[in-house]
Scaffold this motif. Structure first.
Motif, short mmCIF file in Angstrom:
data_model
loop_
_atom_site.label_atom_id
_atom_site.label_comp_id
_atom_site.label_asym_id
_atom_site.label_seq_id
_atom_site.Cartn_x
_atom_site.Cartn_y
_atom_site.Cartn_z
N CYS C 83 -4.51 4.86 10.16
CA CYS C 83 -4.60 4.10 9.10
C CYS C 83 -4.39 4.82 7.61
O CYS C 83 -4.79 6.16 7.73
CB CYS C 83 -5.88 3.35 8.91
SG CYS C 83 -5.71 1.87 9.94
N GLU C 84 -3.82 4.44 6.78
CA GLU C 84 -3.49 5.06 5.53
C GLU C 84 -4.30 4.28 4.53
O GLU C 84 -4.29 3.25 4.43
CB GLU C 84 -2.16 5.57 5.10
CG GLU C 84 -1.63 6.39 5.95
CD GLU C 84 -0.32 6.77 5.52
OE1 GLU C 84 -0.02 8.21 5.39
OE2 GLU C 84 0.61 6.08 5.37
N LEU C 85 -4.59 5.09 3.24
CA LEU C 85 -4.86 4.68 2.11
C LEU C 85 -3.59 4.14 1.35
O LEU C 85 -2.98 4.92 1.00
CB LEU C 85 -5.84 5.55 1.40
CG LEU C 85 -6.24 5.25 -0.01
CD1 LEU C 85 -7.51 4.38 -0.15
CD2 LEU C 85 -6.43 6.44 -0.98
N GLU C 86 -3.73 2.93 1.13
CA GLU C 86 -2.61 2.15 0.49
C GLU C 86 -2.89 2.07 -1.16
O GLU C 86 -1.83 2.28 -1.95
CB GLU C 86 -2.12 1.12 1.18
CG GLU C 86 -0.86 0.68 0.44
CD GLU C 86 -0.28 -0.70 1.10
OE1 GLU C 86 0.71 -0.44 1.89
OE2 GLU C 86 -0.95 -1.82 0.99
N SER C 87 -3.97 1.65 -1.36
CA SER C 87 -4.00 1.34 -2.89
C SER C 87 -5.46 1.57 -3.13
O SER C 87 -6.47 1.33 -2.17
CB SER C 87 -3.75 0.00 -3.28
OG SER C 87 -4.25 -0.77 -2.84
N LEU C 88 -5.77 1.80 -4.51
CA LEU C 88 -7.23 1.86 -4.81
C LEU C 88 -7.49 1.10 -6.08
O LEU C 88 -6.91 1.52 -7.02
CB LEU C 88 -7.53 3.61 -5.11
CG LEU C 88 -8.93 3.79 -5.28
CD1 LEU C 88 -9.81 3.57 -3.97
CD2 LEU C 88 -8.95 5.46 -5.35
N GLU C 89 -8.37 0.31 -6.03
CA GLU C 89 -8.46 -0.61 -7.46
C GLU C 89 -9.84 -0.55 -7.83
O GLU C 89 -10.74 -0.39 -7.03
CB GLU C 89 -8.00 -2.13 -7.30
CG GLU C 89 -6.52 -2.14 -7.09
CD GLU C 89 -6.14 -3.67 -6.69
OE1 GLU C 89 -7.05 -4.65 -6.97
OE2 GLU C 89 -4.94 -3.80 -6.12
N ARG C 90 -10.20 -0.62 -9.07
CA ARG C 90 -11.56 -0.57 -9.47
C ARG C 90 -11.82 -1.99 -10.27
O ARG C 90 -11.78 -1.78 -11.52
CB ARG C 90 -11.64 0.62 -10.38
CG ARG C 90 -12.87 1.14 -10.64
CD ARG C 90 -13.08 2.55 -11.07
NE ARG C 90 -14.44 2.89 -10.94
CZ ARG C 90 -14.69 4.13 -10.95
NH1 ARG C 90 -14.00 5.18 -10.87
NH2 ARG C 90 -16.00 4.48 -10.77
N PRO C 91 -12.21 -2.95 -9.50
CA PRO C 91 -12.67 -4.20 -10.27
C PRO C 91 -13.87 -4.03 -11.09
O PRO C 91 -13.84 -4.65 -12.16
CB PRO C 91 -12.73 -5.22 -9.13
CG PRO C 91 -12.90 -4.28 -7.89
CD PRO C 91 -12.27 -3.11 -7.98
N GLN C 99 -7.25 -0.68 -0.30
CA GLN C 99 -6.43 -1.18 0.78
C GLN C 99 -6.33 -0.28 1.76
O GLN C 99 -5.46 0.93 1.23
CB GLN C 99 -5.29 -1.76 0.05
CG GLN C 99 -4.40 -2.87 0.66
CD GLN C 99 -5.11 -4.15 0.63
OE1 GLN C 99 -5.10 -4.61 1.89
NE2 GLN C 99 -5.21 -4.74 -0.40
N VAL C 100 -6.54 -0.76 2.93
CA VAL C 100 -5.97 0.15 4.04
C VAL C 100 -5.03 -0.39 4.87
O VAL C 100 -4.91 -1.58 5.13
CB VAL C 100 -7.26 0.82 4.92
CG1 VAL C 100 -7.05 1.42 6.21
CG2 VAL C 100 -8.23 1.12 3.98
N ARG C 101 -4.01 0.57 5.19
CA ARG C 101 -2.62 0.10 6.05
C ARG C 101 -2.68 0.61 7.27
O ARG C 101 -2.69 1.89 6.99
CB ARG C 101 -1.58 0.22 5.15
CG ARG C 101 -0.13 -0.20 5.78
CD ARG C 101 0.84 -0.06 4.93
NE ARG C 101 2.07 -0.56 5.48
CZ ARG C 101 2.93 0.56 6.36
NH1 ARG C 101 2.40 1.56 6.62
NH2 ARG C 101 3.68 0.13 7.11
N ASN C 102 -2.45 0.00 8.17
CA ASN C 102 -2.45 0.44 9.67
C ASN C 102 -0.68 0.80 9.72
O ASN C 102 0.01 -0.09 9.46
CB ASN C 102 -2.70 -0.75 10.96
CG ASN C 102 -2.66 -0.01 12.02
OD1 ASN C 102 -1.51 0.69 12.54
ND2 ASN C 102 -3.67 -0.21 12.90
#
Lengths: 405, 535, 356
Positions: C83-91, C99-102
């Motif tokens: 899996c890879e780190l796809e996005s990183l948000e900071r609510p 968001q982790v993507r396989n």
């Protein structure tokens, strides 16, 4: 500072460092890579680029100024290719030579060549009239010799303003190897080029560069640049001359401190371009030859022109074989950096080039091509000295032969 | 301290933790205290002696004054103890009982030994007047100074970098600086840049080879001095010696292990490295962790370190100390080693336990010996070496070995080969390969559990050979379990009296978890050898 | 997965640094999510060999096995391999939505995080561009990592052949390190020790080989490192200042080099040459840094807050661990990861106090 170092020569390190960009020399890591890459290691078993730099840094630069090594060095730059600290040995050597020149220790033949060049505009001392005669005579001779050439085909109008191209030759062409000069005339003719030559500036070489004499070297460059501007050409075309081409292409703007305002191309680049564009027509493999290429240090390693001569040779020759090492790793012919012109080195330069000889022989080629007059001269001497069973030719010479074949 | 609102993460798993004891109030001690208080652990700090040693740091962006100020502020958050008399300590259950003099007895969840180490020693063959490089001893501005590195033995890189930094500063102040070295110290992200900066600043570097530089006092002006003449042959130039005449010569050395505090050496008696610094040179002893669970060591007392590494060591050790105390809380009621009433309290187990898990509780009627389930790693060294055979591991009891030996004896007709291997190394290796069917393999927690009596019982079961496999020497997770295993095999063989030239029926070997191919070869070769097959 | 219901610490990279952070945080009661791009945990170290001779030489490779077991069996660590780190948000200020993507099936999975630790590691330098050494051209020239992998597979014979003839092997140090011409003007800090260990490891099985290490400046900082140097001298490992700049292949497959010895240029023949390649930043480090809002230093490593705080970054609650922030050996990496874990603990639970 120390009991044994001489403060005067200690300054040499500072002088060299300053002239070559501040941190240049002191950055040396003594990593040792340059030791292996110098082809003079057999000729000078107790000297190598690293030791040289070290001695200069340790205040023993005068020993180096007085040494034969700095005049045996061909400024090929192979030792400092990939140098982790980006040192440039050819720059360091030229600075040491500059110091020797100021101390009156530079080789007379080169010093005289520079004096002649500054006075006459060329290092052979030929005047405009003689040059005009030579060009005319050589053109006529070639027109007669080659079937299909009409009278006047090879005539070139000198000093023609507004031509596309200004071609500057190497004096070797119109003195010792006229057939070479004729090849260029024919090359431009076959390509239907809009070109001219200058009747005043007809020497691309710059021996002052070899001597580390920056002022004279800049003057020589200035002369060529001014002539190109005067004639309002789009492109200055360098003949197959390594250092002359390299200086105009890479150093001129920096030395003069201003943009040139025109393009600098090597005739070898034009050949490749025109061949690819179909402007020159050649039957593939027209020359029945097994040819190998010697990458000139200035054209190859320093300007990165590796593929152009290869594409030309692969098109025109029946067989092309690489010699190893090649391209960036190419070993110097042994005649660069004034060594070829320096009579003191006449014998040694052929001995130092034994690695090159073996490398050439290993290819089994019957033709050795290159694109630098200096290399051609040295390789020709090597061929006769060691009786190598092959012919030495310029790439353009071969191209013209292929067109005519 | 952190002012941000804390996010609650599994708060149910955040028990109230005991306090930590930091012994030493030098820079390493303060760094440890800061690291501990930062993660919410209360700290009591023992004042030792004001050694005033400053850790080396040559990073370009390092603000020493700011750093020292922030370090001192930690003192407001810790309890400082100035012991009257000698400090002593011992394990008491999961905790440590520490005596500050006769009356003051306190309990702590973990202990940090911290100290710098003496770096002022100058080799005796250098003339008087040569000073050690120190962050606190800056050369007089505008003077001619030389720094001597790698003289006889390699310099501490931290000291070497300090030398280069001082050489630059001295050159900038109008002085002349020389560095005489064998290897330029550059092992830091900024190391190469610092070296380059020094060269650009005009610092001259001389590199010697096999021939050591010679140093003698400067002959001129004997009244003032520490002036020195240094002769060096540059190994790259290979010319005549260069003689440098300087006002001052500084020597960059290495820390001296003899300055490590005696109490630490007493507590970590089996846990010092080849040079005498705290913590074994084992892969299990990094980040300040010792084999003695709950005992940590930070700073140059563990060997050559600079400030950046010490701070990392302190922080990592603090996080580990915290997890140790969390574990201790979680395992309060657990039992790892069972003692029967036949225990005569000979203290063999207490002496031998690599993890400092055993405590002796003196009682009015009957004193007891217990093991901390948190500190115990179940290596079984205590079980194997107990002269009364009254100990047993709870999770890997004697019965497990007995049933294995029974199995061997049940099929002894097929003359199997028994292999004992620890779970950590051969156990993992075995899980990746198939062993031959006539090999019986038993995974034990640590090779240290294979006692001599286990060897005799296995032989009596009629096996053709026994192979005991542990981690490599110096790699055992219980410090010396694998050494114990080898010693017992040797002892058994001595008693057996195997004639020379004969293949001994018992053999010791060591492998790592990732050497499955080698492990397979060792087993195969042993089987062939004991069966008299040619390879 | 239930464990994702409550925020955890997301750790990007399942090599030795990520594993160390995961172990340390989970031991301290925090939930972690470990994201690894490969299909198995362990990173580079997993393919490296044990360097033990008659004793452990402290290469630390075996510790990755310990860590993998601990992390895989920990109920507080969710491991997402492949899996890879796809996005990183900071609510929110102190919360991240990751968001982790396989990589195989493209499935996406959101993870709520209270902190993010980047432990993505390094890439070993590919020396192909250094044509004078002929890596990838001359058989017999390999990288230290490749040799390590061969030893790991117990397949040295596949490289050196089955012959009993003693071999001459040389190590070239600082390949891709301390090299301004390729933007790597720093010491990689692990290669000297790694080469010394490998030389000693080979010496164990091959007492008659001639083993040489060509170096610029030997860097032997750290515990036991000094012993490596003295062991090397004791075991007749030749240590020579100056790295040959060219490898010339000979017809018999051997390799010729030229170096200076006591002021004289000499040629030497070797059978095998090992290039001790340095640590370079990951090829996609800029993607990671922009996802996390970080910066890279002039070499391309992720920039930390500073010398005194090498684990925090300019972004609150985003941390670096291990070689993604600069070259390190395994021991330093583990220590750095420990410090990162301590920083996470301090920031997430700092206000809480134990009793005196």
């Amino acid at each position: 500072m120390s009991a044994t170092t001489n403060p005067d020569t200690h300054d040499l390190a500072t002088v060299i460092s300053r002239r070559t960009g501040g941190e240049h020399l002191v950055s040396c890591l003594t990593c040792g890579q340059c030791v292996s890459r110098c082809f003079l290691n057999d000729g000078y078993p107790d000297m190598n680029p690293r030791t040289l730099i070290r001695k200069v840094l340790m205040g023993r630069g005068q020993e180096m100024v007085d040494s034969e090594f700095i005049w045996a060095c061909t400024l090929c730059g192979r030792c400092t290719t990939d140098c982790p600290k980006e040192l440039q040995m050819d720059v360091i050597i030229r600075d040491l030579r500059g110091a020797a020149l100021r101390q009156g220790k530079a080789p007379h033949r080169i010093v005289e060549g520079v004096e002649t060049g500054l006075k006459m505009g060329n290092n052979v001392g030929m005047d405009s009239e003689a040059f005009l005669d030579t060009v005319e005579w050589l053109a006529e001779e070639a027109e007669e010799d080659v079937e299909g050439l009409e009278e006047g085909d090879l005539a070139v109008e000198l000093d023609r303003e507004g031509a596309d191209l200004l071609y500057i030759p190497n004096p070797r062409e119109y003195t010792s190897t006229p057939e070479m000069f004729q090849s260029y005339l024919k090359f431009f003719h076959y390509a239907k080029a809009d070109w001219t030559m200058s009747s005043k500036v007809f020497d691309i070489t710059n021996w002052a560069y070899y001597l580390g004499d920056r002022e004279s070297a800049s003057t020589m460059v200035r002369t060529m640049v001014d002539e190109a501007r005067r004639l309002k050409v789009k492109t200055l075309v360098s003949t197959e001359c390594g250092h002359g081409f390299k200086i105009l292409r890479k150093d001129a703007e920096r030395w003069l401190g201003e943009p040139l305002g025109f393009e600098v191309l090597g005739v070898i680049e034009l050949a490749d371009k025109w061949l690819q564009e179909g402007r020159l027509s050649v039957a593939p493999g027209a020359l029945d030859a097994r040819v190998t290429l010697h990458d000139p240090c200035n054209v190859g390693r320093k300007l990165g022109i590796f593929e152009e001569p290869r594409r030309v040779l692969k098109t025109i020759a029946a067989e092309f074989v690489e010699m190893w090492p090649n391209r960036k790793q190419s070993i110097c012919c042994g005649g660069g950096g004034s060594v070829g012109q320096n009579t003191d080195m006449a014998k040694k330069r052929l001995e130092h080039a034994r690695t090159k000889r073996d490398q050439i022989l290993r290819t089994g080629a019957d033709t050795l091509a290159t694109c630098c007059q200096n290399c051609l001269s040295q390789l020709g001497d090597l061929q006769s000295r060691y009786e190598m069973p092959l012919e030495v030719k310029s790439v353009i010479q071969m191209l013209v032969e292929a067109i005519e074949a | 301290m952190n002012q941000k609102p804390a996010v609650s993460l599994n708060r149910d798993y955040m028990p109230t933790l005991p306090a930590a004891l930091v012994i030493g109030d030098g820079q390493s001690g303060l760094l440890s205290a800061k690291a501990l208080t930062d993660i919410g652990i209360a700290v009591t700090m023992v004042k030792t002696r004001p050694d005033g040693r400053t850790l080396h740091c040559s990073a370009p962006d390092f603000d020493r004054q700011g750093f020292e100020k922030s370090l001192r502020s930690v003192l407001q958050e810790v309890e400082l103890v100035e012991p009257q008399g000698a400090v002593s300590m011992r394990r008491m259950g999961d905790d440590f009982e520490v005596r500050f003099g006769a009356r003051n007895v306190r309990t702590f969840g973990c202990v940090f030994f911290t100290s710098g180490a003496d770096m002022t020693t100058v080799p005796s063959d250098l003339p008087e007047g040569v000073a050690a490089v120190s962050p606190d001893r800056v050369p007089a501005p505008g003077t001619k100074v030389a720094f001597l590195l790698d003289y006889i033995s390699p310099s501490s890189p931290a000291a070497g970098l300090t030398a280069i930094r001082q050489a630059i500063d001295n050159a900038a102040s109008g002085g002349a600086s020389f560095v005489i070295m064998k290897h330029a110290p550059v092992a830091h992200l900024f190391g190469e840049a610092l070296y380059e900066d020094a060269k650009r600043a005009g610092v001259e570097f001389y590199r010697f080879g096999e021939t050591l530089p010679t140093v003698r006092p400067r002959p001129t002006d004997p009244s003032k001095d520490s002036g020195m003449c240094i002769s060096v042959v540059d190994v790259v130039e290979h010319g005549d010696p260069v003689t440098l005449e300087v006002d001052r010569l500084f020597y960059a050395g290495a820390p001296d292990a003899s300055s490590v505090m005696p109490l630490a050496k007493e507590v970590l008696v089996n846990d010092v490295d080849e040079e005498g610094f705290l913590l074994s040179s084992s892969v299990h002893c990094h980040s300040g962790r010792s084999f003695a669970n709950g005992v940590f060591a930070v700073g140059e007392c563990t060997g050559e370190l600079d400030l950046i590494r010490t701070a990392a060591q302190a922080a990592a050790a603090a996080a580990r100390a915290r997890s140790w105390m969390v574990r201790a809380c979680a395992r309060k009621e657990a039992e790892a080693v069972r003692f029967t009433d036949a225990c005569i309290r000979c203290m063999t187990c207490l002496r031998l336990c690599p993890h400092n898990a055993i405590s002796f509780v003196a009682g009015a009627g009957r004193s007891t010996v217990t093991a901390s389930a948190a500190a115990c790693e179940e290596c079984g060294v205590c079980v194997s070496e107990c002269p009364r055979l009254v100990l047993d591991l709870v999770f890997f009891p004697e019965a497990a070995i007995e049933s294995f030996v029974d199995e061997a004896s049940r099929i002894h007709g097929s003359r199997p080969v028994a292999v004992y291997g620890c779970q950590r190394s051969p156990g993992r290796a075995a899980s990746r390969i198939g062993l031959p069917p006539d090999v019986l393999f038993l995974t034990v927690p640590c090779a240290g559990r294979i006692s001599e009596s286990v060897l005799w019982a296995t032989m009596a079961a009629g096996v053709q050979g026994i192979l005991v496999v542990g981690c490599h020497h110096g790699n055992c997770a219980s410090n010396n379990g694998t050494d114990w295993a080898e010693a017992r095999v040797t002892a058994a063989l001595e008693k057996l009296g195997v004639p020379t030239g004969m293949q001994p029926p018992v053999q010791y070997a060591s492998v790592a978890a990732n050497e499955e191919a080698r492990f397979s070869r060792i087993v195969r070769d042993f089987c062939r050898a004991v069966r008299g097959e040619t390879t | 997965m239930d464990s994702h219901a409550q925020p955890s610490v997301v750790i990007v990279g399942g090599g030795i640094a990520g594993l160390s952070v995961a172990k340390c945080l989970s031991d301290n009661g925090l939930s972690c999510t470990l994201i690894e791009r490969e299909n198995q945990l362990g990173g580079h170290v997993r393919s490296w060999a044990c360097m033990a001779t008659d004793r452990c030489l402290r290469c630390f490779c075996c510790t990755v096995e310990d860590l993998i077991d601990v992390v895989e069996s920990s109920e507080r660590v969710s491991v997402l391999t492949g899996c890879e780190l796809e996005s990183l948000e900071r609510p929110g200020t102190n919360s991240f939505r990751v968001q982790v993507r396989n990589a195989t099936n493209g499935d996406r999975q959101p993870v709520e995080a209270a902190a993010v630790v980047i432990a993505a590691g390094f890439t070993p330098y590919d020396p192909s561009e250094k044509v004078f050494w002929g890596y990838g051209v001359h058989r017999g020239v390999v990288t230290l990592q490749e040799l390590d992998t061969l030893v790991r597979r117990d397949d040295l014979a596949g490289f050196v052949g089955e012959s009993d003839e003693p071999l001459k092997m040389a190590f070239f140090q600082c390949v891709g390190s301390r090299d301004r011409s390729i933007g790597a003007d720093y010491c990689s800090q692990y290669c000297c020790k790694a080469a010394l260990r490998m030389a000693l490891r080979l010496r164990k099985d091959k007492p008659d080989w001639e083993i040489t290490i060509f170096y610029i400046d030997l860097q032997v900082a750290g515990k036991f490192a000094g012993s490596l140097l003295s062991l090397a001298e004791e075991k007749q490992i030749r240590l020579i200042q100056g790295v040959p700049g060219e490898i010339v292949p000979r017809e018999d497959g051997t390799l010729e080099i030229l170096r200076e010895h006591k002021g004289v240029n000499v040629r030497e023949i070797y059978d095998k040459i090992v290039l001790s390649v340095g640590q370079h930043p990951l090829p996609d480090v800029s993607r990671l840094s922009s996802l996390a809002g970080l910066e890279t230093d002039r070499f391309g490593f992720l920039t930390a807050a500073g010398t005194q705080d090498p684990c925090r970054t300019r972004v609150d609650r985003v941390y670096v661990a291990g070689t993604v922030g600069g070259p390190k050996d395994i021991e330093q990496t583990v220590e750095h990861a420990g410090r990162t874990a301590a920083a996470v603990l301090a920031d997430l639970n700092g206000s809480e106090r134990t009793q005196q």
